[in-house]
Design an enzyme around this catalytic site. Sequence first.
Site, PDB file in Angstrom:
ATOM      1  N   ARG A 109       8.822 -16.060 -15.253  1.00 19.88           N
ATOM      2  CA  ARG A 109       8.915 -14.599 -15.309  1.00 19.88           C
ATOM      3  C   ARG A 109       9.573 -13.987 -14.083  1.00 19.88           C
ATOM      4  O   ARG A 109       9.983 -12.835 -14.104  1.00 19.88           O
ATOM      5  CB  ARG A 109       7.534 -13.974 -15.554  1.00 19.88           C
ATOM      6  CG  ARG A 109       6.532 -14.205 -14.464  1.00 19.88           C
ATOM      7  CD  ARG A 109       5.124 -13.843 -14.926  1.00 19.88           C
ATOM      8  NE  ARG A 109       4.603 -12.648 -14.287  1.00 19.88           N
ATOM      9  CZ  ARG A 109       3.327 -12.289 -14.318  1.00 19.88           C
ATOM     10  NH1 ARG A 109       2.435 -13.021 -14.965  1.00 19.88           N
ATOM     11  NH2 ARG A 109       2.929 -11.210 -13.720  1.00 19.88           N
ATOM     12  N   ARG A 151      -6.962  -5.941 -11.202  1.00 22.77           N
ATOM     13  CA  ARG A 151      -6.604  -7.264 -10.673  1.00 22.77           C
ATOM     14  C   ARG A 151      -7.392  -7.441  -9.379  1.00 22.77           C
ATOM     15  O   ARG A 151      -6.988  -6.930  -8.334  1.00 22.77           O
ATOM     16  CB  ARG A 151      -5.106  -7.341 -10.401  1.00 22.77           C
ATOM     17  CG  ARG A 151      -4.240  -7.293 -11.665  1.00 22.77           C
ATOM     18  CD  ARG A 151      -2.770  -7.394 -11.305  1.00 22.77           C
ATOM     19  NE  ARG A 151      -1.924  -7.724 -12.431  1.00 22.77           N
ATOM     20  CZ  ARG A 151      -1.120  -6.860 -13.063  1.00 22.77           C
ATOM     21  NH1 ARG A 151      -1.068  -5.609 -12.675  1.00 22.77           N
ATOM     22  NH2 ARG A 151      -0.370  -7.253 -14.072  1.00 22.77           N
ATOM     23  N   ARG A 158     -11.032  -8.049 -13.968  1.00 19.51           N
ATOM     24  CA  ARG A 158     -10.568  -9.415 -14.185  1.00 19.51           C
ATOM     25  C   ARG A 158     -11.013 -10.267 -13.012  1.00 19.51           C
ATOM     26  O   ARG A 158     -10.793  -9.902 -11.856  1.00 19.51           O
ATOM     27  CB  ARG A 158      -9.047  -9.453 -14.306  1.00 19.51           C
ATOM     28  CG  ARG A 158      -8.547 -10.874 -14.491  1.00 19.51           C
ATOM     29  CD  ARG A 158      -7.074 -10.920 -14.712  1.00 19.51           C
ATOM     30  NE  ARG A 158      -6.347 -10.756 -13.456  1.00 19.51           N
ATOM     31  CZ  ARG A 158      -5.019 -10.730 -13.382  1.00 19.51           C
ATOM     32  NH1 ARG A 158      -4.303 -10.831 -14.488  1.00 19.51           N
ATOM     33  NH2 ARG A 158      -4.421 -10.589 -12.237  1.00 19.51           N
ATOM     34  N   HIS A 186       0.835  -1.206   0.000  1.00 17.16           N
ATOM     35  CA  HIS A 186       0.000   0.000   0.000  1.00 17.16           C
ATOM     36  C   HIS A 186       0.866   1.250   0.000  1.00 17.16           C
ATOM     37  O   HIS A 186       0.569   2.233  -0.658  1.00 17.16           O
ATOM     38  CB  HIS A 186      -0.854   0.055   1.269  1.00 17.16           C
ATOM     39  CG  HIS A 186      -2.095  -0.750   1.168  1.00 17.16           C
ATOM     40  ND1 HIS A 186      -3.099  -0.454   0.281  1.00 17.16           N
ATOM     41  CD2 HIS A 186      -2.520  -1.830   1.853  1.00 17.16           C
ATOM     42  CE1 HIS A 186      -4.076  -1.313   0.426  1.00 17.16           C
ATOM     43  NE2 HIS A 186      -3.750  -2.169   1.369  1.00 17.16           N
ATOM     44  N   CYS A 199      -2.344  -6.040 -21.983  1.00 15.65           N
ATOM     45  CA  CYS A 199      -2.313  -5.536 -20.614  1.00 15.65           C
ATOM     46  C   CYS A 199      -1.095  -6.048 -19.837  1.00 15.65           C
ATOM     47  O   CYS A 199      -1.020  -5.902 -18.634  1.00 15.65           O
ATOM     48  CB  CYS A 199      -3.603  -5.881 -19.871  1.00 15.65           C
ATOM     49  SG  CYS A 199      -3.861  -7.633 -19.703  1.00 15.65           S
ATOM     50  N   ASN A 210       2.705 -10.869 -19.917  1.00 11.37           N
ATOM     51  CA  ASN A 210       3.611 -11.328 -18.853  1.00 11.37           C
ATOM     52  C   ASN A 210       3.593 -12.858 -18.782  1.00 11.37           C
ATOM     53  O   ASN A 210       4.639 -13.507 -18.764  1.00 11.37           O
ATOM     54  CB  ASN A 210       3.192 -10.778 -17.484  1.00 11.37           C
ATOM     55  CG  ASN A 210       3.124  -9.270 -17.476  1.00 11.37           C
ATOM     56  OD1 ASN A 210       3.699  -8.633 -18.340  1.00 11.37           O
ATOM     57  ND2 ASN A 210       2.425  -8.700 -16.518  1.00 11.37           N
ATOM     58  N   ASP A 211       2.385 -13.410 -18.749  1.00  5.25           N
ATOM     59  CA  ASP A 211       2.287 -14.863 -18.694  1.00  5.25           C
ATOM     60  C   ASP A 211       2.506 -15.499 -20.062  1.00  5.25           C
ATOM     61  O   ASP A 211       3.163 -16.527 -20.176  1.00  5.25           O
ATOM     62  CB  ASP A 211       0.922 -15.289 -18.138  1.00  5.25           C
ATOM     63  CG  ASP A 211       0.921 -15.241 -16.616  1.00  5.25           C
ATOM     64  OD1 ASP A 211       1.900 -15.733 -16.016  1.00  5.25           O
ATOM     65  OD2 ASP A 211      -0.031 -14.709 -16.029  1.00  5.25           O
TER      66      ASP A 211
HETATM   67  C1  PEP Z   1      -0.189 -10.844 -17.714  1.00 11.40           C
HETATM   68  O1  PEP Z   1       0.018 -12.037 -17.485  1.00 11.40           O
HETATM   69  O2  PEP Z   1       0.356 -10.216 -18.643  1.00 11.40           O
HETATM   70  C2  PEP Z   1      -1.111 -10.074 -16.860  1.00 11.40           C
HETATM   71  C3  PEP Z   1      -1.438  -8.829 -17.151  1.00 11.40           C
HETATM   72  O3  PEP Z   1      -1.569 -10.692 -15.738  1.00 11.40           O
HETATM   73  P1  PEP Z   1      -0.716 -10.795 -14.367  1.00 11.40           P
HETATM   74  O4  PEP Z   1       0.514  -9.959 -14.560  1.00 11.40           O
HETATM   75  O5  PEP Z   1      -1.633 -10.286 -13.317  1.00 11.40           O
HETATM   76  O6  PEP Z   1      -0.470 -12.262 -14.310  1.00 11.40           O
HETATM   77 MG    MG Z   2      -1.284 -13.091 -16.131  1.00 10.88          MG
END
Ligand code: PEP
Ligand code: MG
Length: 589
Positions: free
Chosen positions: A471, A302, A338, A195, A508, A460-461
């Site tokens: 990652r 999120r 999400r 926070h 995203c 990212n995933d």
């Molecule tokens: C992603 O995987 O790119 C994503 C935006 O979700 P998170 O980073 O919350 O896994």
């Molecule tokens: Mg993700």
Amino acid sequence: MTFIRLRGNGVSPGIGMGELSLTEPVLLAARRESISPASVDAELRRLKKAVERTKNELLQLKQEITVNMGEEHSFIFDAHLLILEDRSLFDSIQNAVRGEKVRVEWALTQVNQKYQELFDAIADDYFRQRKSDVSDVLGRVSANLEPKMKRRAEQDREKKEVLVAHEMLPSEAAIRFSRGNVLAVATDMGGPTSHTAILARSLSIPAVVGLHNITQQVKNGDFVIVDGTDGEVIVNPPLAVRKEFLSKKERYDHYFRELKKTAKLKSVTLDDVKFFPLANIELPDEVEMAFSFGAEGIGLFRSEFIYLQSTSLPKEEDHLAAYSRIAKAAYPAPVYIRTIDIGGEKSLPQLKIEKEPNPALGLRAIRFSLRHRDLFKVQLRAILRASVLKNVRILIPMITEVEEIGEVKLLFEEVKKELEKERIKFDRQIPLGVMIEVPAAAAITDIIVKEVDYLSIGTNDLIQYYLAVDRSNEFVSYLYKPLHPSVLRLIRFIIQTALREGKDVAVCGEMAADPLCALVLLGFGLRKFSMNPIFIPRIKKTLRSVELKTVEKVVEEAMNLKTAQDVEESIIERILAKHPKAFLLGQVM
Ligand code: PEP
Ligand code: MG
């Protein structure tokens, strides 16, 4: 005066310098003191009184923060009030007093310890950091057992200073920051999603966390420089270093002022093609900050945080309060909520999930939600109820196959019917989209896109699964390359397939926040870029500094290159040849 330089995690950019003020740690370390069986009732009355005092105090603080900083920052106190009302937490305290015949102070210390251990067992950083909310509330209750011992958090300080703490409690950060005299923050503990970090970012207070033991190396009155951009803290610097950082600070301040000006400018390329910078947020508190940075919507909320503001399972009303707050604050701009991405390594104490051998490939996100349908339905009901303003959209994470979308739709219809029966209003046309994060889903984008209203690419995933690179594993991070030709081909396929079907598509993941990657995505046809709000100004500046026509050509040609480095060099060189002033690297000038 010893000169020291320390490295930590820069979580809020910029440089702040001034006199250091050490804040003391929370005192939840009582000694065990036994009581007689006859004193148990009196002891429980002390607890009850302290809880009442704490409640009044939190309400008062909420009011103070609302007046000083605006309602958006008072949300932390709502979260704390919920913790205070948590039955299971307070039952454990009462049971300890009754069962062990001990003073409340000891029971609070024990219960806090138990919760800290439960949270520590969670691998995910974001979740782990919510434990400080529990300590914060219990610490406040403990202080209120003896109200004469006034906590320093409420002591008024007029002097402008740099705060240094072992761990900054969320409520304390809100209180101190609201008084407008904090130049910068440095802490031993914490990470980017605490926070304190989020609040510091939203108020543009430079902050470095994760310094391990700065509190043991400094004293009140030391002169300190906090460089939140490079993650460095310098204590008692010699004159030359001080001068160096003063001019660095001037450069940064100028850079941020200039960048933030872009928030008010139109999001269009040089040849007037519209694009949409959207924000990824993790707390309802972040909406206003996101818009001040130029966001034109919330591209990713999120929602996991809802599970963290209470130690028991969140109720429909808890979900609803958060979603409605975001939907109202963002209105009429869109908000993509999400559904929870927990399970696997992001497990939670209140859910008692078994540890999995390979959590990234395990029961997470939609897999988890479809396994725990009751929880999922609670969330879907709340999202639907928050959709009355018609700016709420749903995003399903980690879809692997079409069957999952079918199951989600069935549940969604079931929930809609329930609400209709109960005569509860919601947006009947609420759109449903999925995240493309699993390579198998990416490869069948043409099939998936027909089933939904839009796609959001979670790079990212997606990159970690496609390149088989964890990652968060620093040993293999050199392989994590968003500009790897195979990643680019896959992403181009997803974007162009969605557009061909006339469907909306966004990115995203972090890729959208990187200037060069954003250019590549623009060249592929992407117009919706969702990212951590602090990166919006630089992406806006980058995309405003180029012509789409040029970018399309340059990117298409780069698709035939062999390596990520070739791609990068070629794009920089060729864009600069056409637009010598293009803002390609987002660097501080
Ligand atoms: C992603 O995987 O790119 C994503 C935006 O979700 P998170 O980073 O919350 O896994
Ligand atoms: Mg993700």
